[in-house]
Design an enzyme around this catalytic site. Sequence first.
Site, mmCIF file in Angstrom:
data_model
loop_
_atom_site.group_PDB
_atom_site.id
_atom_site.type_symbol
_atom_site.label_atom_id
_atom_site.label_comp_id
_atom_site.label_asym_id
_atom_site.label_seq_id
_atom_site.Cartn_x
_atom_site.Cartn_y
_atom_site.Cartn_z
ATOM 1 C CG HIS A 10 -1.801 -1.299 1.172
ATOM 2 N ND1 HIS A 10 -2.852 -1.530 0.316
ATOM 3 C CD2 HIS A 10 -1.669 -2.442 1.909
ATOM 4 C CE1 HIS A 10 -3.363 -2.738 0.528
ATOM 5 N NE2 HIS A 10 -2.650 -3.319 1.498
ATOM 6 C CD GLU A 24 -2.146 -3.628 5.074
ATOM 7 O OE1 GLU A 24 -1.430 -4.485 4.515
ATOM 8 O OE2 GLU A 24 -3.351 -3.465 4.800
ATOM 9 C CG HIS A 78 0.684 -6.802 2.490
ATOM 10 N ND1 HIS A 78 -0.176 -5.938 1.858
ATOM 11 C CD2 HIS A 78 1.644 -7.116 1.580
ATOM 12 C CE1 HIS A 78 0.235 -5.746 0.615
ATOM 13 N NE2 HIS A 78 1.343 -6.461 0.422
ATOM 14 C CD GLU A 144 -1.756 -10.248 4.717
ATOM 15 O OE1 GLU A 144 -1.732 -9.270 5.490
ATOM 16 O OE2 GLU A 144 -2.283 -10.215 3.589
#
Length: 471
Positions: A10, A24, A78, A144
């Site tokens: 992102h 995030e 992430h 993650e």
Amino acid sequence: MKKIMIDPGHGGSDPGAVNKSAQEKTFNLSIALKIRNYLNNHFEVDVQMTRSTDVGMELKERTDKANEANADAFLSIHQNSGGGEGFESYVYNGGVSKETLAFQQAVHAEIAPVLKKYGASDRGRKSANFHVLRETRMMAVLLEVLFLDNEKNLALLKNETFQLEVAKAAAEGTAKVLNLPRKANKVIYAVIAGSFEDKSLAEQRVRMLAAKKINSYIDQETAGGKTLYRVQSGAFAERKFAEDHVRTIKASGVSDAYIISKGESQPSPQPEPKPKPEPKPEPKPEPKPVNPDGLTIEGVTALSAEEMDAFVRRTNPDAPKLAHLYIQIGAVYGIKADIAFAQAIQETGYFRFGGSVKAEQHNYAGLGAYENGKSAVFKNPQEGVLAHIQHLFAYATVKPLPSGYPLIDPRFRYVTRGSAVSWKQLNGKWAVPGNGYAEQILAIHRQMVSSVLQPLKNRVQNLEKRLDETN
């Protein structure tokens, strides 16, 4: 030398998962930078980043960058969301090499003990059809790191020590699968942004630096029978870069920043305690701006974005609409955006880009890269305008950079701060020899103002004429 591409997910206008004020993209970048720093400090490796600041990137840009660099490994960072809890790692679900599976296994195995230590769940190794895993041509793993919408996980993500341990584990796992040679007893210059006996004060300093877009973490050390919490912000192989970073930190308002050497054969100097009120021994005087000569660079913008865009499009109907960016960013830095826009017109030939700088470089001020002398390239129009305004700010004032935007200008640190308070004083500095350079900019600005005032004058004259005729 092996090459790894680290990908903080992102960024920019894409925050990723959100939990109140927590985004995030911020945690992705913070953890990714810590992985990069650990690898650089401990291993012989070429570490590259898809992004190292808060900028947006398309998925294709990320994979293209890794493929063009011919990286040996790709690691994407992430956080998860959606009502779960814990950590998981991914590879592509369309069939991967045994080297990719070994990469996932090595990184996951290193992180698992950290999860156990902090009471977070290990959700296991998984596979999925993610673009960054599917389109990369090297072994690729996506992590993650906990769930942003889980309050327990969020508290861990905000813990700098947890981030550091996860980053170290990910780096060690990567190094293991790539068989990276560990660096010998090499001197590393670490920048310390304060040292405290009270951990809460160290945490407060980390938050303050984060608000100013400066990454840091807490490094605990025992010295003289006391536990000290040092706020470390970067580590460098060359001292000059560490000194540059110290100046950046001090400009942000942290006076007690200093450098320590790690990895020397002799004992490293002990961290200094947080300075108490003390007489400052003959401090170097802060640079002062020169006296202005003519119209100043700082000040209020007179024209609107619509008026500025309309002016340039009379000459070049295809010119991009950039005036709103100049006004928006100029207001943050206190720069006269309409004259900066006139400078961009001068530099780009009304945005026709007839010289060596191309339109796709988004370089509206003719800025040169600080290393190779070629014209700088910026990712998008906002970054190009931001770099232009920051370069003007460097010349116009000695004030620290305002918060809210990262430093984009590649030549900011080479400017003698406050050496051109007025536009006229840019002659011979921005352009060399620069005779008449500022005068040309101001002439364009006068034309812009006239393009707004002249129709008003004509209307007044017509009204006066009609009044005379009716009388």
